[in-house]
Design an enzyme around this catalytic site. Sequence first.
Site, mmCIF file in Angstrom:
data_model
loop_
_atom_site.group_PDB
_atom_site.id
_atom_site.type_symbol
_atom_site.label_atom_id
_atom_site.label_comp_id
_atom_site.label_asym_id
_atom_site.label_seq_id
_atom_site.Cartn_x
_atom_site.Cartn_y
_atom_site.Cartn_z
ATOM 1 N N LYS A 173 40.759 -73.608 14.705
ATOM 2 C CA LYS A 173 41.430 -74.354 15.775
ATOM 3 C C LYS A 173 42.584 -73.579 16.400
ATOM 4 C CE LYS A 173 40.332 -79.005 14.154
ATOM 5 N NZ LYS A 173 40.817 -80.362 13.946
ATOM 6 N N ASP A 210 42.080 -84.768 18.841
ATOM 7 C CA ASP A 210 42.446 -85.404 17.569
ATOM 8 C C ASP A 210 43.591 -86.399 17.759
ATOM 9 O OD1 ASP A 210 40.564 -84.006 16.054
ATOM 10 O OD2 ASP A 210 41.918 -82.320 15.717
#
Length: 307
Positions: free
Chosen positions: A87, A124
């Site tokens: 990420k 997220d």
Amino acid sequence: MNEVFTFADLEQPASLNPEGQKPARLAVIGHPVAHSKSPELHQPALDSHDIDARYIRLDLEPGQLTDAFARMRDLGFIGTNVTVPHKFEALSTCSDLDPAAQALGAVNTVLFSDDGSTLGFNTDGPGFVRAIREEFSVDVRDLKILIVGAGGGAGQALATQCAREGCEQLILVNRSLDKIMQLKERLTPFFETERLEGPGDRLQAYPIDSPDLAEVAGHCDLIVQTTSLGLKATDPAPLPRHCVQPHHLVYDTIYQPPQTRFLREAQASGARIANGLSLLLHQGALSFEYWFPGSQPLPSMKKAFGK
Ligand code: ATR
């Protein structure tokens, strides 16, 4: 079927796209990635929208993202999800970032846009806000929130989102204090407004074994569990039982098992509980909506996961 492709497959489209199968156009990139539920989430949404595309798992080594993105674009990929440990590398590989990805310092969704740019998003945090709204009919910005495990990857992302939302109060709790002291410093600017008395009150950090924790937790509305404790049936709960009270909303980011010891104990204490399946669903739906603006993936994703 947990089929996993590698970088070598990106150079051999025949192995990536066997005859009779829809063409691979979306992926989740991780290392390892065989356990990822993302294909089970996205393929039903693709199918329900009659999109001629397959969603695959792609295992890449650290350092391979730049070349992989270029290959994927050439192969006609629409975009990709990115998971642990890529990420952060994805963030530096994208040409443009949305504000959530910038603030969280991590990218979980990539769109290869037609003009040649590589857009990085993070769903997220926004997915968490939607999940809390759906589960408890409340807005994160109106809550006093305690995050246990705030020093881990997931915990830092959710804490950053809560800070960006301007939640009333944020209590960071972690086993190792040094990680949340750095996080606290980074999040302080979000709390330098006139609500309550000052940043000192609205943003606090405690070690997980602090004797003050029960009292501090008592003043909170929402407790969010983001440690890895609970993945195994034998794991203890991360907080002592007396920290959870009947007025609490308790959210555990773990969804497998569906009820961790922590959630069981919280429910027995009279609290309202929810597990991380809603976070999985909402972050996935938001990714899908970036790839296919105007689509409505949530119903088919929920159906695939029996929710
Ligand atoms: P990540 O890669 O996301 O950081 P991790 O290392 O598994 O994932 O840690 C996730 C969170 O679970 C961290 O907050 C971690 O606490 P530390 O920062 O102190 O390591 C927490 N965690 C893991 N095992 C734990 C345990 N036995 N007790 C309390 N917290 C634990």
